[in-house]
Enzyme design. Structure first.
Site, PDB file in Angstrom:
ATOM      1  N   ASP A  95       1.420  -0.916  -0.046  1.00  0.00           N
ATOM      2  CA  ASP A  95       0.508  -0.378   0.549  1.00  0.00           C
ATOM      3  C   ASP A  95       0.759   1.154   0.414  1.00  0.00           C
ATOM      4  OD1 ASP A  95       0.832   0.061   2.988  1.00  0.00           O
ATOM      5  OD2 ASP A  95      -1.214  -0.723   3.392  1.00  0.00           O
ATOM      6  N   GLU A 117      -0.920  -9.221  -1.081  1.00  0.00           N
ATOM      7  CA  GLU A 117      -1.006  -8.322   0.722  1.00  0.00           C
ATOM      8  C   GLU A 117      -2.202  -7.382   0.389  1.00  0.00           C
ATOM      9  OE1 GLU A 117       2.023  -7.365   3.332  1.00  0.00           O
ATOM     10  OE2 GLU A 117       0.494  -5.427   3.800  1.00  0.00           O
ATOM     11  N   GLU A 131      -1.601   5.036   3.096  1.00  0.00           N
ATOM     12  CA  GLU A 131      -1.722   3.676   2.701  1.00  0.00           C
ATOM     13  C   GLU A 131      -3.130   3.085   3.006  1.00  0.00           C
ATOM     14  OE1 GLU A 131      -0.236   4.946   4.778  1.00  0.00           O
ATOM     15  OE2 GLU A 131       2.213   4.703   4.725  1.00  0.00           O
ATOM     16  N   HIS A 204       7.318   5.737  12.745  1.00  0.00           N
ATOM     17  CA  HIS A 204       7.960   6.271  11.243  1.00  0.00           C
ATOM     18  C   HIS A 204       6.580   6.683  10.216  1.00  0.00           C
ATOM     19  CE1 HIS A 204       5.921   3.675   8.181  1.00  0.00           C
ATOM     20  NE2 HIS A 204       6.236   2.220   9.448  1.00  0.00           N
ATOM     21  N   ARG A 206       3.025   8.452   8.372  1.00  0.00           N
ATOM     22  CA  ARG A 206       3.048  10.509   7.902  1.00  0.00           C
ATOM     23  C   ARG A 206       2.561  10.424   8.881  1.00  0.00           C
ATOM     24  NH1 ARG A 206       5.399   8.962   3.343  1.00  0.00           N
ATOM     25  NH2 ARG A 206       6.284  11.674   2.729  1.00  0.00           N
ATOM     26  N   HIS A 237      13.918   5.446  12.080  1.00  0.00           N
ATOM     27  CA  HIS A 237      13.523   5.033  10.002  1.00  0.00           C
ATOM     28  C   HIS A 237      14.733   6.606   9.617  1.00  0.00           C
ATOM     29  CE1 HIS A 237      11.463   6.405   6.791  1.00  0.00           C
ATOM     30  NE2 HIS A 237      10.902   5.368   7.206  1.00  0.00           N
TER      31      HIS A 237
HETATM   32  C1  UD1 Z   1       7.339   4.553   2.859  1.00  0.00           C
HETATM   33  C2  UD1 Z   1       5.570   4.232   2.573  1.00  0.00           C
HETATM   34  C3  UD1 Z   1       4.625   3.828   3.437  1.00  0.00           C
HETATM   35  C4  UD1 Z   1       5.267   2.413   4.822  1.00  0.00           C
HETATM   36  C5  UD1 Z   1       7.231   2.962   5.050  1.00  0.00           C
HETATM   37  C6  UD1 Z   1       7.970   1.273   4.882  1.00  0.00           C
HETATM   38  C7  UD1 Z   1       4.603   5.873   1.032  1.00  0.00           C
HETATM   39  C8  UD1 Z   1       3.844   6.979   0.944  1.00  0.00           C
HETATM   40  N1  UD1 Z   1       4.577   5.834   2.290  1.00  0.00           N
HETATM   41  O1  UD1 Z   1       7.031   6.014   4.032  1.00  0.00           O
HETATM   42  O2  UD1 Z   1       3.864   3.610   3.549  1.00  0.00           O
HETATM   43  O3  UD1 Z   1       4.906   2.452   5.631  1.00  0.00           O
HETATM   44  O4  UD1 Z   1       7.358   3.302   3.214  1.00  0.00           O
HETATM   45  O5  UD1 Z   1       9.119   2.054   5.118  1.00  0.00           O
HETATM   46  O6  UD1 Z   1       4.548   5.136   0.250  1.00  0.00           O
HETATM   47  N2  UD1 Z   1      14.538   8.104   3.942  1.00  0.00           N
HETATM   48  C9  UD1 Z   1      16.062   7.921   3.439  1.00  0.00           C
HETATM   49  N3  UD1 Z   1      16.332   7.060   3.241  1.00  0.00           N
HETATM   50  C10 UD1 Z   1      16.261   6.412   3.096  1.00  0.00           C
HETATM   51  C11 UD1 Z   1      14.440   6.382   3.197  1.00  0.00           C
HETATM   52  C12 UD1 Z   1      13.555   7.185   3.443  1.00  0.00           C
HETATM   53  O7  UD1 Z   1      16.269   9.275   3.333  1.00  0.00           O
HETATM   54  O8  UD1 Z   1      16.077   5.240   2.425  1.00  0.00           O
HETATM   55  C13 UD1 Z   1      13.753   9.660   4.062  1.00  0.00           C
HETATM   56  C14 UD1 Z   1      13.641  10.451   2.819  1.00  0.00           C
HETATM   57  O9  UD1 Z   1      14.149  12.205   3.130  1.00  0.00           O
HETATM   58  C15 UD1 Z   1      11.998  10.611   2.718  1.00  0.00           C
HETATM   59  C16 UD1 Z   1      11.445  10.335   3.801  1.00  0.00           C
HETATM   60  O10 UD1 Z   1      12.752   9.481   4.716  1.00  0.00           O
HETATM   61  O11 UD1 Z   1      11.578  11.427   1.716  1.00  0.00           O
HETATM   62  C17 UD1 Z   1       9.990   9.935   3.835  1.00  0.00           C
HETATM   63  O12 UD1 Z   1      10.627   8.562   3.150  1.00  0.00           O
HETATM   64  P1  UD1 Z   1       9.313   7.564   1.952  1.00  0.00           P
HETATM   65  O13 UD1 Z   1       9.484   6.903   1.720  1.00  0.00           O
HETATM   66  O14 UD1 Z   1       8.161   9.550   1.255  1.00  0.00           O
HETATM   67  O15 UD1 Z   1       8.242   7.917   3.442  1.00  0.00           O
HETATM   68  P2  UD1 Z   1       8.489   6.663   4.776  1.00  0.00           P
HETATM   69  O16 UD1 Z   1       7.808   6.990   5.715  1.00  0.00           O
HETATM   70  O17 UD1 Z   1       9.834   5.637   4.325  1.00  0.00           O
HETATM   71  N1  UDP Z   2      12.681  -4.096  10.044  1.00  0.00           N
HETATM   72  C1  UDP Z   2      13.811  -4.106   8.865  1.00  0.00           C
HETATM   73  N2  UDP Z   2      15.189  -2.993   9.924  1.00  0.00           N
HETATM   74  C2  UDP Z   2      14.823  -1.894  10.710  1.00  0.00           C
HETATM   75  C3  UDP Z   2      12.605  -2.315  11.196  1.00  0.00           C
HETATM   76  C4  UDP Z   2      12.608  -2.674  10.080  1.00  0.00           C
HETATM   77  O1  UDP Z   2      14.365  -4.818   7.806  1.00  0.00           O
HETATM   78  O2  UDP Z   2      15.301  -1.183  11.392  1.00  0.00           O
HETATM   79  C5  UDP Z   2      11.618  -5.394   9.090  1.00  0.00           C
HETATM   80  C6  UDP Z   2      10.409  -5.325   9.581  1.00  0.00           C
HETATM   81  O3  UDP Z   2      11.351  -6.843   9.727  1.00  0.00           O
HETATM   82  C7  UDP Z   2       9.155  -5.471   9.041  1.00  0.00           C
HETATM   83  C8  UDP Z   2       9.571  -4.421   8.332  1.00  0.00           C
HETATM   84  O4  UDP Z   2      10.533  -4.079   7.774  1.00  0.00           O
HETATM   85  O5  UDP Z   2       9.510  -6.165   7.573  1.00  0.00           O
HETATM   86  C9  UDP Z   2       8.355  -3.314   8.466  1.00  0.00           C
HETATM   87  O6  UDP Z   2       8.995  -2.344   7.693  1.00  0.00           O
HETATM   88  P1  UDP Z   2       8.107  -0.626   8.218  1.00  0.00           P
HETATM   89  O7  UDP Z   2       8.120  -1.266   9.675  1.00  0.00           O
HETATM   90  O8  UDP Z   2       9.448   0.758   6.978  1.00  0.00           O
HETATM   91  O9  UDP Z   2       6.744  -0.363   7.299  1.00  0.00           O
HETATM   92  P2  UDP Z   2       5.993  -0.769   7.048  1.00  0.00           P
HETATM   93  O10 UDP Z   2       5.109  -2.537   7.878  1.00  0.00           O
HETATM   94  O11 UDP Z   2       5.009  -0.308   8.398  1.00  0.00           O
HETATM   95  O12 UDP Z   2       4.673  -0.646   6.358  1.00  0.00           O
END
Ligand code: UD1
Ligand code: UDP
Length: 367
Positions: A95, A117, A131, A204, A206, A237
């Site tokens: 999602d 999923e 999501e 983490h 939003r 995160h």
């Molecule tokens: C995203 C997904 C969320 C998922 C989560 C898993 C969307 C809208 N959100 O949220 O559904 O639960 O991933 O973790 O698709 N960033 C880095 N390096 C990285 C990753 C992120 O620097 O490797 C920073 C960047 O500044 C980026 C911000 O985190 O702009 C947010 O990342 P983003 O993918 O937009 O949102 P998540 O909160 O990670």
């Molecule tokens: N996870 C990981 N390293 C971390 C934290 C989480 O590999 O430091 C894994 C966790 O086991 C799970 C997935 O990341 O499988 C969950 O990701 P996240 O919480 O970022 O996203 P969500 O599931 O909320 O979309």
């Protein structure tokens, strides 16, 4: 043999598509892996760990990207990749914004779409945000719904999806646990925790960004109150907004903030933890399978199976609520034991095989 394209862009999508990709390869399909690069470090780390290279990396991530940024930066490059590769099927997971972008391009290029999923719902437009709407929109565009449980099948059927295109297959998160969790695992963080009990934290979402102050204050309170007996560990995160709030509010020396962990490390540390406090989605599936109580720091959950099994408790994001519920578990061994039951509502770790069994039949029927 058929050309199957897998599109992912974030940590959880990769973790749960990895076993499916491996199964597709095992069956000699022509597999094309596309990483949108919505995540950078957090995903590159996992690809390296599992020894997988994407065939295409669209590298779309920017710092503090907006939802519109992600979609806008993904659509055209992904469209070009799909036009070039001409896959027979396209797979998305879950999602995220990448999921939605992949689904739209499958529609625009008229490629049959499989959603892994599928069917998770809160029916609350803004929780989780975005999501809930990403998965509903993807559901409308999907040809084959691979859904984890009977509960999630029911959601899809009530929305009028064709029952013959819905397949209850469990969750491939369980397949992944079978790749990662080991008895002989060690890690410096576990050594540091020593005899104390480990409380694992992740935050983490939003929709929780504006709540981070009170959530982190609550976590700080728990760390201070249980400093002698428990140690809090928080693989943080990469989101800079989350990091700034953690710097500001997590002042207790009893919280160890560490960089994001690889999946093997995270799963093994989870399996050795005492309690989990998280707003993550995927961890709500992994923890019941490992018998780890979870306080879900959100107002809604799309994983009612874990709540019914007793392992998950939805506590919201309020400071007093979080501290009270944590204390209830940490002070009362009987209450703890009630929650620490091993329940696995998400299948037996054969989800990827089941998905590929269906796919093989679909491909054979298409002739
Ligand atoms: C995203 C997904 C969320 C998922 C989560 C898993 C969307 C809208 N959100 O949220 O559904 O639960 O991933 O973790 O698709 N960033 C880095 N390096 C990285 C990753 C992120 O620097 O490797 C920073 C960047 O500044 C980026 C911000 O985190 O702009 C947010 O990342 P983003 O993918 O937009 O949102 P998540 O909160 O990670
Ligand atoms: N996870 C990981 N390293 C971390 C934290 C989480 O590999 O430091 C894994 C966790 O086991 C799970 C997935 O990341 O499988 C969950 O990701 P996240 O919480 O970022 O996203 P969500 O599931 O909320 O979309």
């Amino acid at each position: 043999m058929s050309k199957l394209m897998f599109v992912f862009g974030t940590r959880p999508e990769f973790i749960k598509l990895y076993p499916v990709i491996m199964e597709a390869r095992r069956r000699s399909h022509d597999v094309v892996v596309v990483n949108t690069g919505q995540h950078r470090e957090m995903l590159d780390q996992l690809l390296d760990e599992m020894g997988m290279a994407a065939d295409f990396n669209l590298k779309i991530m920017t710092q503090q990207q907006t939802l519109a940024d992600i979609l806008a930066r993904t659509l055209s490059p992904l469209d070009q990749v799909v036009a070039q590769v001409k896959p027979d099927h396209l797979f998305v997971h879950g999602d995220t914004s990448t999921t939605l972008a992949g689904s739209l391009i499958a529609l625009y290029r008229q490629v049959p779409l499989s959603h892994v999923e599928a069917g998770l719902r809160t029916f609350n437009k803004y929780s989780p945000y975005p999501e809930e709407m990403n998965r509903q929109l993807t559901g409308v565009l999907t040809d084959y719904h691979f859904t984890p449980t009977e509960v999630t099948r029911g959601n899809l059927e009530r929305e009028g999806k064709d029952p013959s295109r819905i397949f209850v297959v469990g969750n491939s998160a369980i397949d992944m646990l079978r790749y990662t969790v080991r008895d002989d695992y060690t890690h410096p963080v576990l050594d540091e925790v020593g005899d104390r009990k480990l409380v694992l934290i992740t935050v983490h979402r939003r929709e929780n960004i504006s709540e981070l102050g009170q959530m982190f204050s609550a976590i700080n309170d728990v760390a201070e109150r249980y400093a002698e007996t428990h140690r809090l560990v928080y693989p943080i995160h990469m989101n800079p907004v989350v990091r700034r709030a953690a710097d500001e509010y997590l002042t207790s020396s009893n919280i160890r903030v560490i960089e994001p962990l690889g999946t093997t490390d995270f799963h093994n540390i989870l399996s050795r933890s005492h309690l989990v406090m998280t707003d993550s989605g995927g961890i709500q599936e992994e923890a019941p399978s490992l018998g780890k109580p979870v306080l879900v720091l959100r107002d809604t959950t799309e994983r009612p199976e874990g709540v019914a099994a007793g392992t998950l408790r939805l506590v919201g994001t309020g400071r007093e609520d979080i501290v009270r519920e944590a204390a209830r578990l940490l002070d009362d061994p009987e209450e703890y034991q009630r929650m620490a039951t091993i329940a696995n509502p998400y299948g037996d770790g054969t989800t990827s095989q089941q998905i590929m069994d269906v796919m093989d039949k679909v491909i054979a029927d298409a002739g």
